[in-house]
Write an enzyme that holds these catalytic residues in place. Structure first.
Site, PDB file in Angstrom:
ATOM      1  N   TRP A  85      14.316 -21.790  53.702  1.00  0.00           N
ATOM      2  CA  TRP A  85      13.943 -21.993  55.101  1.00  0.00           C
ATOM      3  C   TRP A  85      14.165 -20.696  55.867  1.00  0.00           C
ATOM      4  CZ3 TRP A  85      17.700 -20.935  58.650  1.00  0.00           C
ATOM      5  CH2 TRP A  85      19.045 -21.023  58.234  1.00  0.00           C
ATOM      6  N   GLU A 141      29.399 -16.013  62.651  1.00  0.00           N
ATOM      7  CA  GLU A 141      28.283 -15.799  61.723  1.00  0.00           C
ATOM      8  C   GLU A 141      27.631 -14.437  61.958  1.00  0.00           C
ATOM      9  OE1 GLU A 141      27.160 -17.722  59.309  1.00  0.00           O
ATOM     10  OE2 GLU A 141      27.744 -19.790  59.710  1.00  0.00           O
ATOM     11  N   GLU A 179      22.964 -15.711  54.335  1.00  0.00           N
ATOM     12  CA  GLU A 179      23.846 -15.876  55.488  1.00  0.00           C
ATOM     13  C   GLU A 179      23.239 -15.285  56.758  1.00  0.00           C
ATOM     14  OE1 GLU A 179      26.769 -17.323  55.951  1.00  0.00           O
ATOM     15  OE2 GLU A 179      27.071 -18.039  53.900  1.00  0.00           O
ATOM     16  N   HIS A 182      21.679 -17.604  59.223  1.00  0.00           N
ATOM     17  CA  HIS A 182      22.514 -18.530  59.987  1.00  0.00           C
ATOM     18  C   HIS A 182      22.745 -18.034  61.411  1.00  0.00           C
ATOM     19  CE1 HIS A 182      24.374 -19.963  55.909  1.00  0.00           C
ATOM     20  NE2 HIS A 182      23.069 -20.173  56.011  1.00  0.00           N
ATOM     21  N   GLU A 232      33.925 -20.758  52.920  1.00  0.00           N
ATOM     22  CA  GLU A 232      32.664 -21.483  52.790  1.00  0.00           C
ATOM     23  C   GLU A 232      32.867 -22.983  53.017  1.00  0.00           C
ATOM     24  OE1 GLU A 232      29.910 -20.155  52.771  1.00  0.00           O
ATOM     25  OE2 GLU A 232      30.028 -18.207  51.813  1.00  0.00           O
ATOM     26  N   THR A 235      33.482 -23.605  56.739  1.00  0.00           N
ATOM     27  CA  THR A 235      32.238 -23.479  57.491  1.00  0.00           C
ATOM     28  C   THR A 235      31.348 -24.704  57.280  1.00  0.00           C
ATOM     29  OG1 THR A 235      32.377 -21.103  57.089  1.00  0.00           O
ATOM     30  CG2 THR A 235      30.307 -21.932  57.944  1.00  0.00           C
ATOM     31  N   ASP A 264      23.562 -24.770  53.192  1.00  0.00           N
ATOM     32  CA  ASP A 264      23.713 -23.433  52.602  1.00  0.00           C
ATOM     33  C   ASP A 264      25.178 -23.144  52.296  1.00  0.00           C
ATOM     34  OD1 ASP A 264      21.058 -22.781  52.630  1.00  0.00           O
ATOM     35  OD2 ASP A 264      21.220 -21.153  54.083  1.00  0.00           O
ATOM     36  N   GLU A 265      26.044 -23.447  53.266  1.00  0.00           N
ATOM     37  CA  GLU A 265      27.462 -23.154  53.081  1.00  0.00           C
ATOM     38  C   GLU A 265      28.038 -23.948  51.910  1.00  0.00           C
ATOM     39  OE1 GLU A 265      28.328 -20.724  54.586  1.00  0.00           O
ATOM     40  OE2 GLU A 265      27.607 -20.655  56.630  1.00  0.00           O
ATOM     41  N   HIS A 268      27.032 -22.182  48.765  1.00  0.00           N
ATOM     42  CA  HIS A 268      27.832 -20.973  48.583  1.00  0.00           C
ATOM     43  C   HIS A 268      29.268 -21.323  48.185  1.00  0.00           C
ATOM     44  CE1 HIS A 268      24.910 -18.740  51.507  1.00  0.00           C
ATOM     45  NE2 HIS A 268      24.387 -18.963  50.327  1.00  0.00           N
TER      46      HIS A 268
END
Length: 407
Positions: A85, A141, A179, A182, A232, A235, A264-265, A268
Site C-alpha cells: 500500500w 515515526e 516504515e 508510516h 515493533e 508500536t 506492518d508493525e 516487522h
C-alpha cells in the site's frame, strides 16, 4: 519498526541521560575524573570487554548473513513494492483526473475513497487526547532517518556501502522503505484533518531529528534485535488501540490508516522476534544477558528527546496521555515483557547453557513481569487514595488547548 512508542509514564530514562546534559557535566567534573586512575582503568576494562562481546555477537550475525538464514527467513517478510500500500491509497486524491492511469496504477479496490470534506467531518469527532497520542506516534515515526543511522552502526548487520547486496543490508533498506510510508501517511492525514497546528507538529519533528536518540549499546547486534522486537510490538499495540479509538468516535478513515500501519508493525515484529529467537539458539548466554541489560535500562524511548520548543516535559506529558487513554499503558508493557520471555523460552534455558551472570540475568528477566504488575497495582492504589483533581497540560499540537494527563 517504527521504533516508536512511549513506554509507560515514569519508565523513560531520566533527563540526565540526555547527551547535552552529559556534555555539560563532563566539563565541570573532568578534573575530578582525571585524578582517579582506578576508575579510568575500570572504564577501559569495561570498554574492552564490551568491544570483545560485540565482536563475538557480530560473528553470530555474519553467520546468519552468509548461511542464507536472513535471506530465507527475514527478507520474505518484506512486502514487494508492487503489492505494498502507499499513502495515497488511503487519502483523498487531488489529481485532476485519474483517466491516464493504467490498470495497475489505479487505487486498490480495498482502499476507501473519500473527499477532504468527508475526512475532516469524521476527524472532527476524535477527542483531543486521542489526537495528541496520534501526533506523538507520528512524530516518532518521522524520526526514521535517526533509526536507519542507528541500524547502520550495528556491527555485523550494517549496510557498509549504502547499496550492499548482503541480506542484512537489504533488510535494513527494505524495512526503512516500508516504515517511511508510516510517517508520510500519518503526517498527511493530520494535515488534511485540520485538527492540529502543523507548524508546531513539524517543529517537533525537526527538534527530535536534531536531538537524536540514545541506546545502551547501539552497536551491539543482540541489544538491537531485542530493542527492535520490543519497539515493533509496542508500536503495533499503540496503533491498534488508536484505530479502536478512531472507530469508536466515527473516524473510519483514521481507523483504517492506523490498522494498516499496525499490520506492518506486526510483520516487522515477527521478523525481529524470529531473528532474536535464532540468536538465542546460537548464543543463549549472550542473549539472555543482553535481554536483561536492555530491560534494566528501561527500553529507552526513541521519542524521549521530543520537544516542541516550548514544553520541556512534552514527552512525559504525551506518555501520560497515552497511559490515561489506554493507547499504551504500563499493563501493555508488562504483558509485552511476559510475551517475549515466553516466546524466546527464557525460563527453559538450562544451567549448562548459561554462565553465572547468565543465570542471574535469567532470574531477573523471568521475575520482571510480576514486578511490573505489582508496581502498576501500587501506583493505581496510590492514585485512588490520593484522589487528586485531574491534571492538565497544554499541547501546542492542538492549538495550546488543555488535555487531561491524569484523571
Amino acid at each position: 519498526m517504527s521504533m516508536l512508542m512511549s513506554f509507560p509514564h515514569g519508565l523513560a530514562m531520566p533527563a540526565q541521560a540526555h547527551p547535552s546534559w552529559c556534555r555539560s557535566r563532563v566539563a565541570t567534573r573532568a578534573g575530578r575524573w582525571a585524578c582517579k586512575p582506578t576508575a579510568t582503568a575500570h572504564f577501559d576494562n569495561t570498554v574492552t570487554g564490551t568491544r570483545a562481546q560485540e565482536q563475538a555477537e557480530a560473528e553470530v550475525a555474519r553467520t546468519l548473513n552468509l548461511s542464507g538464514w536472513v535471506e530465507k527467513q527475514l527478507l520474505p517478510l518484506l512486502t514487494p513494492v508492487e503489492d505494498a500500500w502507499q499513502p495515497s491509497d488511503l487519502l483523498p486524491c487531488f489529481s485532476l483526473t485519474s483517466a491516464g492511469r493504467s490498470a495497475e496504477q489505479q487505487q486498490p479496490p480495498s482502499m476507501m475513497m473519500m473527499t477532504t470534506e468527508e475526512l475532516q467531518a469524521q476527524a472532527s469527532g476524535v477527542p483531543d487526547d486521542v489526537v495528541v497520542c496520534l501526533v506523538g506516534n507520528m512524530v516518532t515515526e518521522e524520526a526514521l532517518p535517526t533509526y536507519m543511522c542507528v541500524g547502520n552502526r550495528v556491527v555485523g548487520c550494517s549496510d557498509d556501502t549504502g547499496c550492499s547486496d548482503l541480506p542484512w543490508a537489504r533488510w535494513i533498506r527494505g524495512w526503512t522503505a516500508e516504515e517511511n510510508r508510516h510517517g508520510d501517511l500519518l503526517n498527511r492525514y493530520l494535515y488534511l484533518s485540520g485538527r492540529v497546528d502543523m507548524r508546531q507538529v513539524e517543529r517537533t519533528v525537526h527538534h527530535l531529528l536534531r536531538n537524536g536518540m540514545q541506546m545502551l549499546r547501539p552497536s551491539s547486534p543482540y541489544h538491537n534485535i531485542v530493542y527492535g522486537s520490543f519497539q515493533e510490538r509496542a508500536t503495533f499495540i499503540s496503533h491498534t488501540h488508536t484505530a479502536k479509538h478512531a472507530a469508536r468516535h466515527g473516524d473510519r478513515c483514521l481507523a483504517k490508516i492506523c490498522g494498516v500501519v499496525a499490520a506492518d508493525e506486526k510483520r516487522h515484529e515477527t521478523a525481529y522476534t524470529k531473528a532474536a529467537a535464532k540468536f538465542f539458539e546460537l548464543d543463549p548466554d549472550g542473549m539472555v544477558r543482553a535481554l536483561a541489560a536492555v530491560l534494566r535500562d528501561k527500553i529507552t524511548m526513541p521519542g524521549q528527546f521530543m520537544t516542541d520548543g516550548r514544553d520541556a516535559d512534552l514527552f512525559e506529558h504525551f506518555s501520560a496521555v497515552a497511559q490515561r487513554t489506554g493507547v499504551y499503558t504500563a499493563r501493555d508493557y508488562g504483558d509485552m515483557v511476559e510475551h517475549f520471555v515466553r516466546r524466546w523460552k527464557v525460563a527453559d534455558l538450562g544451567g549448562g547453557q548459561l554462565s553465572v551472570e547468565g543465570r542471574r540475568a535469567q532470574e531477573y528477566v523471568c521475575g520482571l513481569p510480576r514486578k511490573i504488575r505489582r508496581v502498576e497495582e501500587l501506583a493505581h492504589d496510590r492514585a485512588i487514595k490520593a484522589a487528586k483533581d485531574p491534571e492538565f497540560a497544554r499541547f501546542s499540537w492542538v492549538f495550546d488547548r488543555s488535555v487531561c494527563i491524569r484523571a
